[in-house]
Scaffold this motif. Structure first.
Motif, PDB file in Angstrom:
ATOM      1  N   ASN A   3      -7.336  -0.045  -6.170  1.00  0.00           N
ATOM      2  CA  ASN A   3      -6.185  -0.270  -5.298  1.00  0.00           C
ATOM      3  C   ASN A   3      -6.583  -0.939  -3.985  1.00  0.00           C
ATOM      4  O   ASN A   3      -5.857  -1.800  -3.476  1.00  0.00           O
ATOM      5  CB  ASN A   3      -5.470   1.048  -5.002  1.00  0.00           C
ATOM      6  CG  ASN A   3      -4.685   1.561  -6.200  1.00  0.00           C
ATOM      7  OD1 ASN A   3      -4.256   0.784  -7.049  1.00  0.00           O
ATOM      8  ND2 ASN A   3      -4.510   2.871  -6.288  1.00  0.00           N
ATOM      9  N   TYR A   4      -7.731  -0.555  -3.460  1.00  0.00           N
ATOM     10  CA  TYR A   4      -8.168  -1.112  -2.173  1.00  0.00           C
ATOM     11  C   TYR A   4      -8.612  -2.568  -2.340  1.00  0.00           C
ATOM     12  O   TYR A   4      -8.345  -3.418  -1.490  1.00  0.00           O
ATOM     13  CB  TYR A   4      -9.269  -0.237  -1.584  1.00  0.00           C
ATOM     14  CG  TYR A   4      -8.800   1.194  -1.408  1.00  0.00           C
ATOM     15  CD1 TYR A   4      -7.908   1.527  -0.384  1.00  0.00           C
ATOM     16  CD2 TYR A   4      -9.199   2.197  -2.287  1.00  0.00           C
ATOM     17  CE1 TYR A   4      -7.439   2.829  -0.234  1.00  0.00           C
ATOM     18  CE2 TYR A   4      -8.732   3.502  -2.149  1.00  0.00           C
ATOM     19  CZ  TYR A   4      -7.850   3.811  -1.126  1.00  0.00           C
ATOM     20  OH  TYR A   4      -7.379   5.095  -0.984  1.00  0.00           O
TER      21      TYR A   4
ATOM     22  N   TYR B 282     -10.306   3.153  -6.640  1.00  0.00           N
ATOM     23  CA  TYR B 282     -11.001   2.167  -5.804  1.00  0.00           C
ATOM     24  C   TYR B 282     -10.389   0.772  -6.001  1.00  0.00           C
ATOM     25  O   TYR B 282     -10.422  -0.060  -5.099  1.00  0.00           O
ATOM     26  CB  TYR B 282     -12.494   2.112  -6.149  1.00  0.00           C
ATOM     27  CG  TYR B 282     -13.263   3.350  -5.727  1.00  0.00           C
ATOM     28  CD1 TYR B 282     -13.254   3.788  -4.404  1.00  0.00           C
ATOM     29  CD2 TYR B 282     -14.002   4.085  -6.652  1.00  0.00           C
ATOM     30  CE1 TYR B 282     -13.956   4.920  -4.022  1.00  0.00           C
ATOM     31  CE2 TYR B 282     -14.702   5.219  -6.277  1.00  0.00           C
ATOM     32  CZ  TYR B 282     -14.671   5.632  -4.956  1.00  0.00           C
ATOM     33  OH  TYR B 282     -15.366   6.756  -4.569  1.00  0.00           O
TER      34      TYR B 282
ATOM     35  N   ALA C  20       0.828  -1.213   0.000  1.00  0.00           N
ATOM     36  CA  ALA C  20       0.000   0.000   0.000  1.00  0.00           C
ATOM     37  C   ALA C  20       0.861   1.260   0.000  1.00  0.00           C
ATOM     38  O   ALA C  20       0.548   2.249  -0.676  1.00  0.00           O
ATOM     39  CB  ALA C  20      -0.932  -0.004   1.215  1.00  0.00           C
TER      40      ALA C  20
END
Length: 453
Positions: free
Chosen positions: A391-392, A389, A200
């Motif tokens: 990425n999450y 979004y 992350a």
């Protein structure tokens, strides 16, 4: 559910993908006039920056694009993928990985040249590249369903669940289990969460941060791995010729393959090569399409170095270590644990730690770059304003990969790769004449410049 995933993957890779990737790649290889062999030297000059341009569209340099692409390909496919290939198909599978790599160089040359030739723009106006834009810009709007198919498969197939799975396996095998610190499933969850946090920090910074990190990690991890493998090979140097001969002979006997069929060895080799170097899958054109380069041929030349470095060099080194130490015949370990056994046998006491460091760097660098690929697919489907979004979603699946079984993870990724390859190869073959014409113009220009000097 896992059984359906495994069955689908086995079916689609049995004949359809063999014809599409190896057959299509061979056609492109011949159609190019064997360009990967004839212009390898020029490609190396290009990647060294001799022809770099400034003030051109794109987000990263060609060298960074190659580093990011190699970060995604020179990874666990070279460590675990080779071990899986030998486990399933015997030494002969490595020969067919080589063949896939040579035709894959031609495939990457054409597909990545097209990624510059037919760039598009996302909903925010940012220049983008990749098979979905090549199809829409180069083939026309009526072919858009192929773009959508590629992007949907990319959102799912470019998750880093395999990397998470194998990194978890090696960390447990080297650090935790021997020291009595492993608690089974709970340990997998903890490792998955730690990996998610690490990834992350990098991927939420976008492609420029990903490319910057990859361009530093890639040389380091290749040198470390290369040095360790050479150290092992020196110990068994007298057996290297016989192991290479074993690879060549087993490729046509199929004695070690499932069912003893040569065809099975070819399928296994092609399947693992596709996972390792990704030629024809469509991932590399996405990152090369973001390169600051207005010359499609030049970008294609840079891109074609990927399969050579990945499969011909790195995969061969891994295969030789596994074969030279004999662990492929004396252990039931699979995936990364088989390679781990080879390193530990050859370099007792510290070999496993060297491999653990290499696996850690390989896995993390691949995780960084895969996030960019999936992000671009999501961007194409849902627009730039919603792309983050993804990425999450991507980060959460890292944890899932850490706790899932290896067979299901490998089959799921293989299945999605196969679906991605269909639009990529169709568009590459359809538009190949455009690249061939541009190639002639480019090298005619190079000759005139050389004469002018």
């Amino acid at each position: 559910m896992g059984e359906y995933i495994v069955n689908f993957s086995n079916w689609i890779w049995d004949t359809p993908m063999l014809i599409l990737l190896m057959g299509g790649g061979f056609v492109l290889f011949v159609y190019s006039g064997f360009l990967p062999f004839r212009h390898l030297g020029h490609a190396i000059k290009v990647v060294r920056g001799k022809y770099d341009e400034t003030n051109v569209p794109g987000q990263i340099s060609s060298k960074q694009a190659l580093s990011a692409a190699i970060a995604a390909t020179v990874g666990l496919g070279n460590i675990s993928g080779v071990a899986i290939a030998i486990n399933m198909g015997g030494p002969g599978a490595i020969f067919w990985m080589w063949m896939s790599a040579f035709v894959g160089m031609a495939t990457k040359y054409f597909s990545c040249s097209l990624a510059i030739m037919y760039r598009g723009k996302d909903s925010s106006g940012e220049i983008q590249g990749g098979p979905m834009y090549v199809i829409e810009e180069g083939m026309g709007k009526r072919w858009k369903p192929l773009s959508v198919l590629f992007s949907v498969a990319g959102v799912l197939g470019l998750l880093s669940i395999f990397q998470a799975n194998q990194l978890t396996a090696v960390l447990r095998s080297v650090l935790l289990i021997p020291n009595g610190l492993d608690n089974g499933e709970s340990t997998k969850w903890v490792l998955g969460i730690l990996m998610m946090i690490t990834v992350a920090i990098v991927i939420l910074g976008g492609i420029k941060r990903i490319a910057a990190v990859a361009s530093k990690l890639v040389p380091f991890m290749v040198i470390l791995y290369f040095a360790t493998v050479v150290l092992i090979m020196i110990q068994y140097i007298e057996n290297v010729p016989s192991m290479i001969w074993l690879i060549l002979t087993d490729a046509f006997t199929g004695q070690a393959a499932m069912g003893g069929a040569v065809g099975a060895v070819i399928v296994i080799g092609a399947r693992r090569a596709a996972f390792s170097n990704e030629a024809g899958i469509g991932t590399a054109p996405m990152v090369h399409g973001a390169s600051k380069n207005n010359e499609p041929v030049r970008e294609g030349l840079i891109a074609m170095l990927g399969p050579f470095i990945d499969t011909i060099v790195v995969c061969t080194l891994t295969a030789l270590v596994i074969l030279l130490t004999g662990v492929w015949e004396s252990t039931e370990n699979d995936g990364v644990r088989l390679t781990l056994s080879a390193f530990e046998m050859a370099l007792p006491g510290f070999g496993k730690y060297l491999l653990m460091i290499a696996v850690l760097v390989f896995a993390l660098s691949t995780m960084f770059t895969y996030s960019y690929y999936g992000h671009k697919c999501f961007n194409y489907l849902f627009g730039a304003e919603k792309a983050n979004y993804y990425n999450y979603f991507y980060l959460v699946t890292i944890v899932a990969g850490a706790v899932a079984s290896l067979e299901v993870v490998v089959s799921f990724i293989d299945g999605m790769y196969a679906i991605m390859a269909i639009p990529t190869m169709i568009s590459t073959i359809y538009l190949a004449p455009k690249v061939k014409a541009a190639t002639k113009v480019y090298f005619d220009k190079m000759k005139k410049e050389e004469v002018g000097k």
